[in-house]
Design an enzyme around this catalytic site. Structure first.
Site, short mmCIF file in Angstrom:
data_model
loop_
_atom_site.label_atom_id
_atom_site.label_comp_id
_atom_site.label_asym_id
_atom_site.label_seq_id
_atom_site.Cartn_x
_atom_site.Cartn_y
_atom_site.Cartn_z
N ASN A 36 -0.07 4.75 -0.39
CA ASN A 36 0.76 3.97 0.52
C ASN A 36 0.72 2.51 0.07
O ASN A 36 -0.28 1.83 0.26
CB ASN A 36 0.20 4.12 1.95
CG ASN A 36 0.87 3.20 2.95
OD1 ASN A 36 1.93 2.62 2.67
ND2 ASN A 36 0.26 3.03 4.11
N TRP A 37 1.82 2.06 -0.53
CA TRP A 37 1.82 0.70 -1.09
C TRP A 37 1.99 -0.39 -0.04
O TRP A 37 1.84 -1.56 -0.33
CB TRP A 37 2.93 0.58 -2.14
CG TRP A 37 2.60 1.22 -3.44
CD1 TRP A 37 1.47 1.95 -3.74
CD2 TRP A 37 3.38 1.19 -4.64
NE1 TRP A 37 1.51 2.37 -5.04
CE2 TRP A 37 2.66 1.92 -5.62
CE3 TRP A 37 4.60 0.62 -4.98
CZ2 TRP A 37 3.15 2.08 -6.92
CZ3 TRP A 37 5.09 0.78 -6.27
CH2 TRP A 37 4.37 1.51 -7.23
N LYS A 38 2.39 -0.03 1.17
CA LYS A 38 2.68 -1.02 2.21
C LYS A 38 3.67 -2.06 1.65
O LYS A 38 4.54 -1.70 0.87
CB LYS A 38 1.38 -1.65 2.71
CG LYS A 38 0.33 -0.57 3.03
CD LYS A 38 -0.87 -1.08 3.75
CE LYS A 38 -1.83 0.08 4.01
NZ LYS A 38 -2.98 -0.29 4.79
N HIS A 121 2.04 5.17 11.03
CA HIS A 121 0.91 4.43 10.46
C HIS A 121 0.39 3.45 11.51
O HIS A 121 1.18 2.89 12.27
CB HIS A 121 1.34 3.71 9.19
CG HIS A 121 0.16 3.14 8.45
ND1 HIS A 121 -0.43 1.97 8.83
CD2 HIS A 121 -0.57 3.63 7.42
CE1 HIS A 121 -1.47 1.74 8.04
NE2 HIS A 121 -1.57 2.73 7.17
N GLU A 123 -0.42 0.49 11.35
CA GLU A 123 0.22 -0.84 11.29
C GLU A 123 1.58 -0.82 11.99
O GLU A 123 1.99 -1.80 12.60
CB GLU A 123 0.33 -1.30 9.83
CG GLU A 123 -1.04 -1.70 9.29
CD GLU A 123 -1.25 -1.44 7.80
OE1 GLU A 123 -0.27 -1.28 7.06
OE2 GLU A 123 -2.43 -1.39 7.39
N GLU A 192 -6.56 8.53 9.94
CA GLU A 192 -6.94 7.22 9.42
C GLU A 192 -7.59 6.40 10.54
O GLU A 192 -6.88 5.79 11.35
CB GLU A 192 -5.71 6.46 8.92
CG GLU A 192 -4.99 7.15 7.78
CD GLU A 192 -4.17 6.16 6.96
OE1 GLU A 192 -4.47 6.01 5.78
OE2 GLU A 192 -3.26 5.53 7.51
N GLY A 198 -8.46 -0.75 5.12
CA GLY A 198 -8.54 -2.06 4.45
C GLY A 198 -9.84 -2.81 4.68
O GLY A 198 -9.93 -4.00 4.36
N SER A 236 -9.84 3.06 3.42
CA SER A 236 -10.79 2.65 2.38
C SER A 236 -11.21 3.79 1.46
O SER A 236 -12.34 3.79 0.95
CB SER A 236 -12.02 1.96 3.00
OG SER A 236 -11.62 0.78 3.66
N GLY A 257 -4.44 3.29 0.45
CA GLY A 257 -3.72 2.02 0.45
C GLY A 257 -4.10 1.19 -0.78
O GLY A 257 -3.57 1.39 -1.87
N GLY A 258 -5.04 0.28 -0.61
CA GLY A 258 -5.43 -0.67 -1.66
C GLY A 258 -5.65 -0.04 -3.03
O GLY A 258 -5.16 -0.55 -4.04
P1 PGA Z 1 -6.64 1.42 2.63
O1 PGA Z 1 -5.33 1.78 3.46
O2 PGA Z 1 -6.88 2.55 1.66
O3 PGA Z 1 -6.32 0.13 1.93
O4 PGA Z 1 -7.76 1.29 3.61
C1 PGA Z 1 -5.05 3.10 3.86
C2 PGA Z 1 -3.80 3.16 4.70
O5 PGA Z 1 -3.57 2.24 5.49
O6 PGA Z 1 -3.02 4.12 4.60
#
Ligand code: PGA
Length: 274
Positions: A36-38, A121, A123, A192, A198, A236, A257-258
């Site tokens: 997930n590149w956001k 998600h 966010e 999640e 993050g 994470s 994500g990251g």
């Molecule tokens: P993260 O993000 O791996 O950077 O913690 C995961 C996500 O929000 O899908």
């Protein structure tokens, strides 16, 4: 037959294999590795990433998927024609079409070659007010236009510490089931924990095992086939922890994500799980 028609057929075939791939391949449990590149990356970086990731050797039991920002989806469509790498969007409108400025419909995502879409998600839920009901409606809109929704659920730290996290997760799942009914068995769930996204902090293996078990039981309580819904872990997840987490039987893969922003680390994760 022109070239684009043949290419579309090949892509459809590859994607239907992804969607209907068995849970076990070559004796190994199937694992989805989704990035997930956001709101990250540029067109140049996206092009370089795709070139690099195409070179990673891919075992049959791993299904990689990338979720870039909308403007770069076409690059995935154009550059991944014969590759067994899926892609999709990070969100979708619940409406089919019309006067909804800023929204993108499931039909449009299908048109550009997406097979999957992330909905709910944390966010989206916390910054943009996506309610449990809306998440269910988005998942159903995606499903009814041929996309597989990856439905994110998760509790905050406060909800975890107060011991109410199971009722939070159940309420998020119930809302999806109210919209989708038996179609829920065709979805993917991503667990999640909000406090792990993050932050570099992950739950203990027991917490992941227990929570995935709880989610599996809840899905089974809706529908018998609910037991076979893949449940990804996200928050994470990275090169240091995916192998251990993947040892938990109810973990069907990862939403990353990251660590998905660099082809090298995303590719390493695939290799580590091979
Ligand atoms: P993260 O993000 O791996 O950077 O913690 C995961 C996500 O929000 O899908």
């Amino acid at each position: 037959m022109d070239r684009s028609y043949i290419e579309a057929l090949v892509r459809e075939r590859v994607m239907s294999q992804l969607n209907h791939a068995p849970m076990v391949s070559g004796g190994k449990r199937e694992l989805i590795v989704a990035g997930n590149w956001k709101m990250n990356m540029t067109a140049k970086e996206t092009k370089a990433f795709i070139k690099q990731i195409k070179e990673v050797s891919l075992p049959d039991h791993i299904l990689p998927m990338i979720f870039p920002p909308y403007p770069y989806l076409y690059m995935f469509r154009d550059m991944l024609r014969y590759d067994r790498i899926a892609f999709g969007a990070q969100d979708v409108a619940k409406e089919e079409k019309g006067a909804y400025t800023g929204e993108v419909s499931a039909t449009m995502l299908g048109d550009i070659g997406c097979s999957y879409v992330i909905v709910g998600h944390s966010e989206r839920r916390s910054y943009y007010g996506d309610t449990e009901e809306l998440v269910g409606q988005k998942a159903q809109a995606a499903f009814s236009h041929g996309l597989t929704p990856i439905i994110c659920i998760g509790e905050t730290l406060e909800e975890r510490q107060s011991g109410h996290y199971q009722s939070v997760l159940k309420s998020q799942l119930d809302a999806v089931y109210r919209e989708m009914h038996q179609n829920i068995v065709k979805c993917i769930i991503a667990y999640e924990p909000v406090w792990a996204i993050g932050t570099g902090v992950i739950p203990t293996m027991e917490e992941i095992r227990d929570t995935h078990g709880f989610i599996k039981d809840t899905l089974y309580s809706y529908e018998n086939e609910g037991r076979s819904i893949p449940i990804l872990y996200g928050g994470s997840a990275n090169e240091k922890n995916v192998v251990e987490i993947s040892g938990i039987g109810d973990v069907g893969g990862f939403l990353i994500g990251g660590a998905s922003l660099k082809a090298e680390s995303f590719g390493n994760i695939i290799q580590l799980l091979s």
